[in-house]
Design a protein around this motif. Structure first.
Motif, mmCIF file in Angstrom:
data_model
loop_
_atom_site.group_PDB
_atom_site.id
_atom_site.type_symbol
_atom_site.label_atom_id
_atom_site.label_comp_id
_atom_site.label_asym_id
_atom_site.label_seq_id
_atom_site.Cartn_x
_atom_site.Cartn_y
_atom_site.Cartn_z
ATOM 1 N N THR A 177 -7.257 -3.231 3.234
ATOM 2 C CA THR A 177 -7.277 -2.687 1.873
ATOM 3 C C THR A 177 -8.424 -1.726 1.596
ATOM 4 O OG1 THR A 177 -8.655 -4.453 0.952
ATOM 5 C CG2 THR A 177 -6.269 -4.840 1.015
ATOM 6 N N GLY A 178 -9.490 -1.803 2.399
ATOM 7 C CA GLY A 178 -10.664 -0.988 2.099
ATOM 8 C C GLY A 178 -11.655 -1.669 1.180
ATOM 9 N N ILE A 179 -11.323 -2.863 0.670
ATOM 10 C CA ILE A 179 -12.292 -3.636 -0.118
ATOM 11 C C ILE A 179 -13.289 -4.253 0.859
ATOM 12 C CG2 ILE A 179 -12.621 -5.451 -1.838
ATOM 13 C CD1 ILE A 179 -9.567 -5.423 -2.290
ATOM 14 N N ASP A 213 0.836 -1.203 0.000
ATOM 15 C CA ASP A 213 0.000 0.000 0.000
ATOM 16 C C ASP A 213 0.872 1.255 0.000
ATOM 17 O OD1 ASP A 213 -2.065 1.835 0.238
ATOM 18 O OD2 ASP A 213 -2.232 1.579 2.422
ATOM 19 N N PRO A 214 0.816 2.027 -1.112
ATOM 20 C CA PRO A 214 0.116 1.721 -2.361
ATOM 21 C C PRO A 214 1.037 0.977 -3.325
ATOM 22 C CG PRO A 214 0.974 3.941 -2.475
ATOM 23 C CD PRO A 214 1.388 3.394 -1.116
ATOM 24 N N SER A 239 -11.957 -4.788 -8.184
ATOM 25 C CA SER A 239 -11.201 -5.578 -7.211
ATOM 26 C C SER A 239 -11.181 -7.029 -7.658
ATOM 27 C CB SER A 239 -11.832 -5.472 -5.817
ATOM 28 O OG SER A 239 -11.913 -4.123 -5.375
ATOM 29 N N ILE A 245 -9.665 2.473 -5.187
ATOM 30 C CA ILE A 245 -9.709 3.438 -4.089
ATOM 31 C C ILE A 245 -9.610 4.850 -4.668
ATOM 32 C CG2 ILE A 245 -8.634 4.199 -1.939
ATOM 33 C CD1 ILE A 245 -9.832 1.368 -1.850
ATOM 34 N N GLY A 246 -10.621 5.681 -4.394
ATOM 35 C CA GLY A 246 -10.643 7.047 -4.910
ATOM 36 C C GLY A 246 -11.458 7.233 -6.176
ATOM 37 N N PRO A 302 -14.653 -1.560 -3.728
ATOM 38 C CA PRO A 302 -14.930 -1.134 -5.101
ATOM 39 C C PRO A 302 -15.015 -2.314 -6.080
ATOM 40 C CG PRO A 302 -13.144 0.165 -4.129
ATOM 41 C CD PRO A 302 -13.386 -0.973 -3.215
ATOM 42 N N ARG A 309 -4.131 -1.033 -4.002
ATOM 43 C CA ARG A 309 -3.654 -1.727 -2.805
ATOM 44 C C ARG A 309 -3.781 -3.221 -3.009
ATOM 45 N NH1 ARG A 309 -7.292 1.818 1.202
ATOM 46 N NH2 ARG A 309 -6.056 3.733 1.231
ATOM 47 N N THR A 367 -7.108 -4.278 -5.257
ATOM 48 C CA THR A 367 -8.047 -3.295 -5.794
ATOM 49 C C THR A 367 -7.298 -2.137 -6.421
ATOM 50 O OG1 THR A 367 -9.945 -1.864 -5.308
ATOM 51 C CG2 THR A 367 -8.242 -2.002 -3.607
ATOM 52 N N THR A 370 -5.952 4.871 -6.236
ATOM 53 C CA THR A 370 -4.957 4.211 -5.390
ATOM 54 C C THR A 370 -5.134 2.708 -5.507
ATOM 55 O OG1 THR A 370 -4.908 6.053 -3.821
ATOM 56 C CG2 THR A 370 -4.120 3.910 -3.025
#
Length: 425
Positions: A342-344, A115-116, A357, A249-250, A354, A177, A246, A175
């Motif tokens: 990761t935010g996934i 990341d990233p 991914s 991101i963003g 998102p 990750r 993914t 982004t």
């Protein structure tokens, strides 16, 4: 819609739909016309006929007869192809001599976060052919530019994509990750047990795999993904890899900006590029994983060879042909702590957000190959349900495209009659 008393016709469309699926699985559940529409450009004509008092009746009747024909065809295909019992399919599993095999040992165990990941490291690994499919242009990159019908348009589209991609990378609008890792593992029947350490005492999770039941003859195996991991009874400590990546991101602020400017073209282009970046990132991380696992350390494959999968090992994903059960994604996400790192996130239907991914498992055995589970019988579904600890209706719902029987008929059949029918198959 049926329960709530809807009377509006229902149009079904999209890349993962078909006329047959609409006829077999959706139309019987709704009393109003259910029409499969191949693409949005054809929706206007369909809606026009459904809204017309003069045309609606004949159109709906023709659609009903066509769907009845498709249902009969589906039923005949199912009955024409008897499947093996689960016991026999397991007997015909992939034959691997584990006594002559030493599983490669990765340089680390557990999960590792990237990341990233710089977009400029990912871009060279993009497979551009599916990008053109997004715009309904058939062909393989770069030969698609030579197509007499849409080659010039494909070139223009590609040039626009390059400009937008360069802008996204330079301005760091997206982004990327990734998280990946390796875990001691062994196969136990059709399951894969994943352990906390090489002592194999602490169980982290279990991945449940499905086995082909097609009668392919004695010389061709009925495969399951567990075949490619050393059985616990072999005494070998094998390993299973896992990953989630993914490039989305963003993406929301960027899409909102294009929507405010009424720039639908750039919005669609951004989504298509983010999808390509995610697939390319999966390729980048798999390359790195093979090196970390040792057996891919001396690879000298270029991006084109990687796209064509000229390497050892596979990375099947839950929800795809070799592993059609989307619910296994939850185990993968928990194992790697994907959402936290990761935010996934997973939606209630196990889609990733998102959307750009990719996630899956890594198998290192040199004989590991992609395959399609295909149709399965109720004996395997009952066994799978028991192993997973899920209720039968939920399992049947998630595996609906793979079922070689009708769950409603099976539920209504007397126990003796059902057993006789299964033996006959």
């Amino acid at each position: 819609m049926q329960r709530e008393g809807f009377t509006v016709p229902l149009l079904i469309g999209g890349a993962t739909t078909s006329k047959a699926h609409t006829a077999v699985k959706i139309a019987p559940a709704y009393g109003q016309p259910v029409v499969h529409v191949l693409d949005a450009s054809r929706a206007v004509g369909v809606v026009g006929q459904l809204k017309s008092a003069e045309l609606r009746g004949a159109f709906a009747e023709e659609n009903r007869r066509e769907q009845e024909r498709l249902r009969r065809e589906h039923q005949s295909k199912r009955s024409e192809k008897p499947l093996l019992s689960l016991e026999e399919a397991r007997r015909r599993r992939t034959k691997i001599d584990w006594t002559a095999y030493e599983p490669p040992r990765p340089s680390f165990t557990g999960a590792r976060l990237l990341d990233p990941v710089p977009l400029d490291e990912i871009i060279p690994f993009i497979d551009w052919s599916p990008f053109f499919h997004t715009w309904e242009m058939k062909g393989t990159y770069p030969r698609i530019f030579e197509n007499p019908d849409w080659g010039a348009r494909a070139r223009e589209l590609f040039d626009d994509a390059q400009r937008l991609l360069r802008r996204i990378a330079d301005e760091r609008r997206l982004t990327a990750r990734a998280v990946y890792g390796f875990f001691p593992a062994n196969a136990v029947g059709d399951d894969i047990d994943v352990y906390a350490d090489e002592s194999r005492h602490g169980l982290l999770t279990t991945f449940h795999t499905l086995r082909q039941q097609a009668d392919k003859g004695e010389n061709e195996p009925d495969q399951a993904l567990s075949d490619f991991v050393a059985p616990r009874a072999s005494g070998l400590t094998d390993y299973l890899g896992a990953f989630a990546v993914t490039s989305g991101i963003g993406i929301e602020p960027l899409l909102e900006r294009f929507e405010r400017d009424h720039d639908d073209y750039s919005s669609i282009m951004t989504k298509a590029l983010a999808d390509r970046l995610a697939e390319a990132l999966a390729e980048v991380v798999h390359k790195r994983a093979r090196a970390d696992w040792g057996y891919g350390r001396d690879e000298s494959l270029g991006p084109e060879e990687l796209i064509r999968e000229r390497y050892r090992g596979i990375r099947p994903a839950p929800g795809y042909p070799a592993c059609p059960d989307h619910t296994e994604k939850r185990r993968l996400f928990d194992l790697l702590q994907v959402e936290e790192t990761t935010g996934i996130r997973l939606t209630e239907t196990f889609a990733m957000y998102p959307a750009s991914s990719v996630s899956g498992l890594y198998f290192s055995h040199p004989e590991a190959r992609y395959f399609s589970v295909g149709k399965i019988e109720r004996d395997q579904v009952l066994d799978y349900q028991r192993r997973k600890g899920m209720d039968l209706r939920s399992v049947e719902r998630w595996l609906a495209p793979n079922l070689n029987y009708d769950p409603e008929e099976a539920a209504a059949a007397p126990a003796g009659e059902l057993k006789t029918a299964e033996v006959a198959r």
